[in-house]
Design a protein around this motif. Structure first.
Motif, PDB file in Angstrom:
ATOM      1  N   PHE A 202       0.827  -1.211   0.000  1.00 25.45           N
ATOM      2  CA  PHE A 202       0.000   0.000   0.000  1.00 25.45           C
ATOM      3  C   PHE A 202       0.859   1.258   0.000  1.00 25.45           C
ATOM      4  O   PHE A 202       0.557   2.233  -0.693  1.00 25.45           O
ATOM      5  CB  PHE A 202      -0.913   0.011   1.230  1.00 25.45           C
ATOM      6  N   SER A 203       1.924   1.255   0.775  1.00 22.84           N
ATOM      7  CA  SER A 203       2.757   2.447   0.898  1.00 22.84           C
ATOM      8  C   SER A 203       3.408   2.841  -0.426  1.00 22.84           C
ATOM      9  O   SER A 203       3.660   4.024  -0.667  1.00 22.84           O
ATOM     10  CB  SER A 203       3.847   2.226   1.953  1.00 22.84           C
ATOM     11  N   GLN A 204       3.646   1.880  -1.297  1.00 21.50           N
ATOM     12  CA  GLN A 204       4.288   2.163  -2.578  1.00 21.50           C
ATOM     13  C   GLN A 204       3.286   2.521  -3.668  1.00 21.50           C
ATOM     14  O   GLN A 204       3.548   3.371  -4.518  1.00 21.50           O
ATOM     15  CB  GLN A 204       5.125   0.962  -3.022  1.00 21.50           C
ATOM     16  N   VAL A 205       2.135   1.854  -3.648  1.00 18.28           N
ATOM     17  CA  VAL A 205       1.171   2.054  -4.716  1.00 18.28           C
ATOM     18  C   VAL A 205       0.379   3.347  -4.547  1.00 18.28           C
ATOM     19  O   VAL A 205      -0.217   3.857  -5.505  1.00 18.28           O
ATOM     20  CB  VAL A 205       0.209   0.852  -4.796  1.00 18.28           C
ATOM     21  N   ARG A 216     -10.093   7.318  -0.952  1.00 19.74           N
ATOM     22  CA  ARG A 216     -10.840   6.182  -0.410  1.00 19.74           C
ATOM     23  C   ARG A 216      -9.906   5.182   0.267  1.00 19.74           C
ATOM     24  O   ARG A 216     -10.211   4.651   1.345  1.00 19.74           O
ATOM     25  CB  ARG A 216     -11.654   5.500  -1.518  1.00 19.74           C
ATOM     26  N   VAL A 217      -8.767   4.908  -0.355  1.00 16.81           N
ATOM     27  CA  VAL A 217      -7.823   3.939   0.196  1.00 16.81           C
ATOM     28  C   VAL A 217      -7.224   4.464   1.494  1.00 16.81           C
ATOM     29  O   VAL A 217      -7.038   3.711   2.456  1.00 16.81           O
ATOM     30  CB  VAL A 217      -6.724   3.605  -0.834  1.00 16.81           C
ATOM     31  N   LYS A 218      -6.920   5.762   1.537  1.00 16.20           N
ATOM     32  CA  LYS A 218      -6.379   6.350   2.765  1.00 16.20           C
ATOM     33  C   LYS A 218      -7.366   6.195   3.920  1.00 16.20           C
ATOM     34  O   LYS A 218      -6.977   5.854   5.041  1.00 16.20           O
ATOM     35  CB  LYS A 218      -6.047   7.832   2.538  1.00 16.20           C
ATOM     36  N   MET A 225      -6.428   0.396  10.419  1.00 15.44           N
ATOM     37  CA  MET A 225      -5.346   0.496  11.399  1.00 15.44           C
ATOM     38  C   MET A 225      -5.889   0.823  12.782  1.00 15.44           C
ATOM     39  O   MET A 225      -5.405   0.297  13.785  1.00 15.44           O
ATOM     40  CB  MET A 225      -4.329   1.533  10.940  1.00 15.44           C
ATOM     41  N   THR A 226      -6.895   1.689  12.831  1.00 14.62           N
ATOM     42  CA  THR A 226      -7.517   2.015  14.119  1.00 14.62           C
ATOM     43  C   THR A 226      -8.147   0.772  14.736  1.00 14.62           C
ATOM     44  O   THR A 226      -8.037   0.533  15.945  1.00 14.62           O
ATOM     45  CB  THR A 226      -8.584   3.106  13.938  1.00 14.62           C
ATOM     46  N   ALA A 227      -8.800  -0.048  13.900  1.00 10.34           N
ATOM     47  CA  ALA A 227      -9.420  -1.275  14.390  1.00 10.34           C
ATOM     48  C   ALA A 227      -8.369  -2.250  14.911  1.00 10.34           C
ATOM     49  O   ALA A 227      -8.529  -2.843  15.990  1.00 10.34           O
ATOM     50  CB  ALA A 227     -10.242  -1.930  13.280  1.00 10.34           C
ATOM     51  N   ILE A 228      -7.284  -2.420  14.173  1.00  7.17           N
ATOM     52  CA  ILE A 228      -6.214  -3.331  14.600  1.00  7.17           C
ATOM     53  C   ILE A 228      -5.582  -2.836  15.891  1.00  7.17           C
ATOM     54  O   ILE A 228      -5.332  -3.613  16.819  1.00  7.17           O
ATOM     55  CB  ILE A 228      -5.156  -3.468  13.482  1.00  7.17           C
ATOM     56  N   GLU A 229      -5.337  -1.543  15.961  1.00  8.29           N
ATOM     57  CA  GLU A 229      -4.719  -0.976  17.162  1.00  8.29           C
ATOM     58  C   GLU A 229      -5.610  -1.159  18.381  1.00  8.29           C
ATOM     59  O   GLU A 229      -5.115  -1.354  19.502  1.00  8.29           O
ATOM     60  CB  GLU A 229      -4.415   0.500  16.935  1.00  8.29           C
ATOM     61  N   SER A 230      -6.923  -1.134  18.170  1.00  5.78           N
ATOM     62  CA  SER A 230      -7.857  -1.233  19.293  1.00  5.78           C
ATOM     63  C   SER A 230      -7.798  -2.593  19.985  1.00  5.78           C
ATOM     64  O   SER A 230      -8.257  -2.738  21.124  1.00  5.78           O
ATOM     65  CB  SER A 230      -9.289  -0.959  18.826  1.00  5.78           C
ATOM     66  N   THR A 231      -7.244  -3.603  19.323  1.00  2.00           N
ATOM     67  CA  THR A 231      -7.154  -4.926  19.943  1.00  2.00           C
ATOM     68  C   THR A 231      -6.130  -4.941  21.070  1.00  2.00           C
ATOM     69  O   THR A 231      -6.160  -5.828  21.929  1.00  2.00           O
ATOM     70  CB  THR A 231      -6.746  -5.996  18.914  1.00  2.00           C
TER      71      THR A 231
END
Length: 245
Positions: A202-205, A216-218, A225-231
């Motif tokens: 993602f960071s390159q494309v 939209r992708v951002k 990322m917010t969802a993953i961090e919330s775990t």
């Protein structure tokens, strides 16, 4: 302590590979070291992110483990996890094979975890279907709380989960098993196809995306990322409570 994160769903088409790529993006943005094991026979994630492609779960019973020349290849995952977190992208229909490996080696034993410093966690992707919930229940029942599960509700495949969350079945499942839940936001199919064609992280494309697609992708990545961090599984301070709605 390092953790082996299993990206599971036990069936195709529930978004495992896309979520795995988002998780790897999260780890890279947070500068968290990891190793990727793409155990899918068609290792699409490993084509985009540098990963190991030759480890597959093949033994479905102890007899096969005893006499197979390749069944022991999955043991390398433990060696990798002695140094850093390992992300394992699983194909569909390998529940029995993974179970044989974990239980056959007693990898969830408290003494082994203490000695090795290696623990497990499973991200379980679901599209909210009855079959998907059957597979989730089977996985939860198999490990009986010894392997933490995180249900990933794929809103790209089912936008409204309210009927699923409020169903008697899911309510009973939550009362019997403790597991975290996060939402995986949806992204337009055309945007996913455009990104897939590039075969880049993602960071390159991102720089090559049209303006609105990029926006939209951002948003998609930020919400994921917010969802993953919330775990709270990656050294963050925000911890989700079990059975989060």
């Amino acid at each position: 302590m390092a953790t082996i994160y299993l990206i599971d769903g036990e069936k195709g088409g529930v978004g495992k590979s896309l979520f795995c790529r988002c998780l790897l993006h999260f780890l890279e943005q947070k500068k968290i070291a990891y190793k990727l094991v793409d155990a899918d026979p068609k290792p699409d994630v490993a084509q985009i992110y540098n990963g190991i492609k030759d480890i597959q779960f093949v033994a479905s019973d102890e007899a096969t483990v005893m006499y197979s020349q390749t069944a022991g290849e999955v043991d390398k995952i433990i060696d990798l996890a002695m140094k850093e977190d390992v992300i394992v992208n699983l194909p569909g229909k390998v529940h029995q094979q993974v179970k044989v490996w974990i239980e056959g080696n007693n990898l969830l034993d408290e003494n082994f975890i203490k000695e090795s410093g290696v623990s497990f966690c499973k991200f379980f992707l679901s599209n909210g279907s009855d079959i998907s919930l059957d597979l989730l229940e089977d996985s939860l029942q198999t490990y009986k709380g010894k392997l933490p599960h995180i249900l990933v509700r794929n809103k790209g495949l089912k936008l409204d989960w309210s009927s699923v969350n409020q169903s008697d079945r899911v309510i009973k499942l939550k009362s019997k098993h403790q597991f975290l839940e996060i939402d995986f936001p949806g992204l337009r199919r055309t945007d996913i196809d455009f990104i897939d064609q590039k075969k880049q992280p993602f960071s390159q494309v991102m720089a090559e995306l049209p303006l609105l697609t990029k926006q939209r992708v951002k948003t998609f990545l930020s919400d994921t990322m917010t969802a993953i961090e919330s775990t709270g599984k990656f050294g963050t301070t925000t911890q989700s409570s079990p059975n989060k709605q």
